[in-house]
Design an enzyme around this catalytic site. Structure first.
Site, short mmCIF file in Angstrom:
data_model
loop_
_atom_site.label_atom_id
_atom_site.label_comp_id
_atom_site.label_asym_id
_atom_site.label_seq_id
_atom_site.Cartn_x
_atom_site.Cartn_y
_atom_site.Cartn_z
N GLY A 162 0.83 -1.20 0.00
CA GLY A 162 0.00 0.00 0.00
C GLY A 162 0.85 1.24 0.00
O GLY A 162 2.07 1.17 0.21
N GLU A 170 10.43 -4.98 4.65
CA GLU A 170 11.13 -4.81 3.37
C GLU A 170 12.64 -4.72 3.60
O GLU A 170 13.26 -3.67 3.44
CB GLU A 170 10.61 -3.59 2.62
CG GLU A 170 11.12 -3.48 1.19
CD GLU A 170 10.80 -4.71 0.35
OE1 GLU A 170 11.50 -5.72 0.51
OE2 GLU A 170 9.87 -4.67 -0.46
#
Length: 608
Positions: free
Chosen positions: A379, A509
């Site tokens: 997102g 990440e």
């Protein structure tokens, strides 16, 4: 209504004597040593009250023939005893003061480690450090430097007054006629000194916060050419400290001459009146000398008592700030059940959260992370992805809704047990100043063997670069791991997670800030780490999560889509836009990455 995530302190209000004494008693002061120290100070003071009487007799009956060895020996023993008692007392008071401060600092340090993350969100690190160092030092100064002077000063004043009234009550009353005037002058100044001292403590804490912020991020400061701005900010703090120092100096400049003036006036009056009394035969010369010596034993303690109250006001201000930390609502790390089976699915059910009331970050978020599978959260920035990680780590508590492991709310489990099930690898992979071994083993309660250490490093693809270093696992990494590259830091963080053997894995990440060669190695290490674990991945690049078992699309705190990569491509417009933008970049970079993948495959064959 939403609950605040900044718990209030347990106590609010102005610090009083009772709170200060409770703080001292909770620090477990050495009562016996304090008693001996104060007892020796009292004995020394009582001996000092006898010395003027010796002097009076010596002056009144002075002649060579009248001097006896007994008198000389008595005076010598008295002086020697005073010196020894005073020295031992000072040492013991210092010992007691250091013990008290060590006790307070130990309580503070223990408290700081169990305060919730929300406390650190709302309080600067430098300000917190000031509580631990500057404020405790103020309390130590009160105990070691001023407490003895206060107690012995009171005894000295009372004893001297009793003797003076017995010797000559008229001169004593004349002397005391000056003190009310001095009190009326000095009391307002003392009050001003307290206000200045408290302001000085606040500004010192603020300046410490600036120093901590700038010096801990000095590379950012230099890279951004921010030296002029930070210099201006620091100079502003220095200027405020300078102004408070000037105010303190002005008050002292008024107090010291006033005290000197009052004392000088008192001596002149007493010498004049005393001389008249001696000439009239009302008192002897020895009595006048003794009277003046006792006057010194009143004046000097008054100065000590004034300093004590000034320091006491500073200590009260320091106590106030320390208690605000100690009274803050804390985490209970060991309160709750142990996690019996973490190999279960995780369920978020109508989870809502906001840092500030009226500004929701997550809004009724619901989805399931299947046990042993990979769930990716994607997102736009600011959609609440990192906040979700913080809720899973239990850094914060949802305002509504719940997070469950199987059928049990994670709030049921103790923080220590719950967090031991989680392995977290972030974008920056923070390291501590220490060796590579220290960082891989960080937080482990048991002794880690060299073989276990090497195995974790091997699975994280960190063994090759570690063994090339001169000191291998004993190599110092520098502050925040500055001596290592980004890829090396990430692999050490992965090795740390592997050593913990968590059942739940959270990846923020972990490859987003790496070059393509480092990314290939780290991705392979992450594949080793993810095997057989429930994995939640924050994805800033879709190319890293297209193979995830489930992708959750989060936008403005709401789940707007769930499914596999192909399912979202077919059903979610914003996901398609993300994919169109980002997967094109993947195609452009493929040519650079393919040779590195081939090299990795060759390396895998050699390792096998």
């Amino acid at each position: 209504m939403a609950r605040s995530n900044t718990p209030p302190t347990a106590k609010e209000g102005k610090t009083n004597w009772k709170a200060f004494l409770q703080l001292l008693m909770q620090a477990n002061p050495p009562k016996l040593i304090l008693g001996i120290a104060l007892g020796l100070s009292v004995i020394s003071t009582l001996v000092s009250l006898v010395i003027p009487l010796f002097t009076k007799n010596a002056v009144d009956s002075f002649s060579v023939s009248s001097i006896s060895w007994a008198q000389i020996s008595g005076m010598a023993i008295a002086f020697f005893g005073m010196a020894i008692g005073s020295g031992v007392s000072i040492y013991l008071l210092n010992y007691a003061g250091q013990r008290v401060v060590a006790g307070i600092r130990d309580r503070l340090w223990k408290k700081l480690l169990v305060l919730p993350v929300s406390y650190y969100d709302n309080n600067e690190t430098g300000d917190t450090i000031s509580r631990m160092t500057n404020d405790t030092a103020v309390i130590k100064g009160l105990i070691t430097e001023h407490m003895s002077g206060f107690i012995t000063g009171i005894i000295s004043i009372i004893g001297s007054i009793v003797v003076l009234l017995y010797m000559d009550w008229r001169m004593t009353l004349i002397m005391f006629s000056v003190f009310p005037l001095a009190f009326l002058i000095l009391f307002p100044l003392g009050r001003q000194m307290f206000l200045v001292s408290k302001g000085l403590q606040t500004e010192t804490a603020g300046f410490t916060a600036i120093l901590n912020r700038v010096l801990s991020e000095i590379r950012l400061v230099k890279a951004a050419n921010a030296e002029p701005g930070e210099y201006a900010e620091g100079s502003k703090g220095i200027g405020k400290l300078f102004q408070f120092g000037l105010k303190e100096g002005r008050i002292q400049a008024m107090m010291s001459p006033l005290v000197s003036f009052v004392m000088l006036m008192l001596f002149v009056v007493l010498f004049g009146y005393g001389g008249m009394r001696v000439s009239s035969g009302a008192i002897t010369a020895g009595q006048l000398v003794a009277f003046m010596l006792y006057l010194f034993q009143i004046v000097m303690p008054i100065t000590q008592i004034t300093q004590f109250f000034t320091q006491m006001q500073k200590a009260m201000g320091a106590t106030d700030t320390i208690l605000k930390v100690l009274d803050h609502v804390e985490e209970k790390p060991h309160e709750g059940d142990s996690v019996k089976d973490a190999s279960q699915s995780l369920h978020l059910e109508q989870v809502a959260f906001s840092y500030k009331e009226g500004e929701p970050v997550l809004k009724n978020v619901s989805f399931t992370m299947e046990a042993g599978k990979v769930t990716a959260i994607v997102g736009p920035s600011g959609s609440g992805k990192t906040t979700m990680f913080s809720l899973l780590e239990r850094f914060y508590t949802p305002q509504s809704g719940s997070i469950k492991l199987g059928s049990d709310s994670i709030e049921k489990f103790s923080l220590v047990s719950w967090r031991s099930q989680i392995g977290y690898v972030s974008q920056e992979s923070p390291l501590i100043a220490g060796t590579i071994r220290d960082n891989i083993c960080y937080g482990m309660e048991r002794e880690v063997s060299l073989e276990e250490l090497k195995q974790a490093a091997r699975m994280a693809y960190a063994d090759a670069f570690i063994e090339e270093l001169p000191n291998q696992y004993e190599t110092e990494v520098g502050e925040r791991g500055i001596k290592l590259s980004g890829g090396q830091r990430q692999r050490i963080a992965i090795a740390r997670a592997l050593l913990r053997n968590p059942k739940i894995l959270m990846l923020d990440e972990a490859t987003s800030s790496l070059d393509s060669k480092s990314e290939v190695v780290v991705q392979q290490a992450l594949q080793n780490l993810m095997q057989g674990r429930t994995t939640l991945v924050i994805a800033h690049r879709l190319s890293t999560v297209v193979d995830a078992d489930q992708i959750v699309f989060l936008d403005k705190g709401k789940v707007t889509g769930m499914g596999t990569h192909q399912e979202l491509l077919a059903s979610h417009e914003m996901y398609r836009e993300f994919a169109a933008q980002q997967l094109q970049l993947q195609d452009q970079q493929a040519a650079a990455v393919i040779p590195q993948l081939a090299e990795m495959a060759k390396h895998e064959e050699l390792r096998a």
